[in-house]
Design a protein around this motif. Structure first.
Motif, PDB file in Angstrom:
ATOM      1  N   ASP A  42       4.702  -2.813 -23.197  1.00  0.00           N
ATOM      2  CA  ASP A  42       4.046  -1.950 -22.218  1.00  0.00           C
ATOM      3  C   ASP A  42       2.556  -2.310 -22.121  1.00  0.00           C
ATOM      4  N   GLY A  43       2.060  -2.290 -20.902  1.00  0.00           N
ATOM      5  CA  GLY A  43       0.654  -2.609 -20.693  1.00  0.00           C
ATOM      6  C   GLY A  43       0.364  -4.084 -20.519  1.00  0.00           C
ATOM      7  N   TRP A  44       1.391  -4.934 -20.591  1.00  0.00           N
ATOM      8  CA  TRP A  44       1.176  -6.368 -20.407  1.00  0.00           C
ATOM      9  C   TRP A  44       0.773  -6.645 -18.961  1.00  0.00           C
ATOM     10  N   PRO A  45      -0.298  -7.424 -18.716  1.00  0.00           N
ATOM     11  CA  PRO A  45      -0.771  -7.611 -17.337  1.00  0.00           C
ATOM     12  C   PRO A  45       0.117  -8.554 -16.531  1.00  0.00           C
TER      13      PRO A  45
END
Length: 207
Positions: A42-45
């Protein structure tokens, strides 16, 4: 660390940063994560072509915090200052790798490595009374604009005035004569070595 080493480090770090950002954008733009069946945390660009690099929540996450804008402005200002410092450092030309030596009447063209001149100055300064260690650097672009920058560590009780006089009359005078210069400015930074405390004698143990 000399200028060449700093340049290599700066360029290497900038290259690694740009490479990492480029790989992230490329992987997301080509939808490689889905094609390869990779599950990113989660939060990976940029995990898909339709996803923006920074979401609205990511861009506005800290804007209401009091420390946000000072940190952003301070960080960007630091980057600008470091960039300007690096640019100015590039405009300052170091001494050439070799210097012309006069050889009147011989028709020969002799060259002296700048490093050899620095080593000769260091060796001559190391041999002066009261000197523990010396480091010398020759700066300047042309022979007429050469200058010597040195760092000399004196032994405890060393005489700075005597050191300056002996340096000017010894190693520096020899360098001027070798290069046929009437003037060779020098700037010395002097320090004094700390005296090591005498070792306390150990008494033999009685068993």
């Amino acid at each position: 660390m000399n200028r060449s080493s700093v340049n290599r480090v700066v360029l290497a770090l900038a290259g690694l940063l740009l490479l990492a950002v480029g790989l992230l954008v490329l992987a997301g733009g080509l939808d490689l994560y889905r094609h390869l069946g990779l599950d990113m945390p989660d939060g990976w660009p940029l995990t898909s072509p339709d996803q923006p690099l920074l979401s609205d929540s990511a861009r506005t996450r800290w804007t209401d915090e009091g420390w946000w804008w000072p940190v952003v402005i301070g960080g960007l200002s630091l980057i600008v200052v470091l960039g300007l410092w690096w640019l100015v450092a590039q405009l300052r030309r170091p001494a050439p790798s070799s210097l012309a030596l006069p050889a009147p009447g011989t028709g020969l063209r002799l060259r002296l490595r700048t490093k050899a001149l620095e080593e000769a100055l260091e060796s001559g300064t190391d041999g002066l009374p009261g000197v523990e260690r010396a480091r010398m650097r020759v700066a300047g672009r042309r022979t007429k604009r050469l200058a010597v920058h040195g760092s000399v560590l004196l032994s405890p009780g060393g005489d700075p005035a005597a050191l300056v006089e002996n340096f000017d009359a010894g190693p520096l005078a020899q360098a001027r004569a070798s290069l046929a210069l009437t003037d060779l400015p020098a700037r010395l930074r002097l320090g004094v070595a700390t005296r090591k405390p005498a070792a306390t004698p150990k008494h033999p143990r009685v068993i």
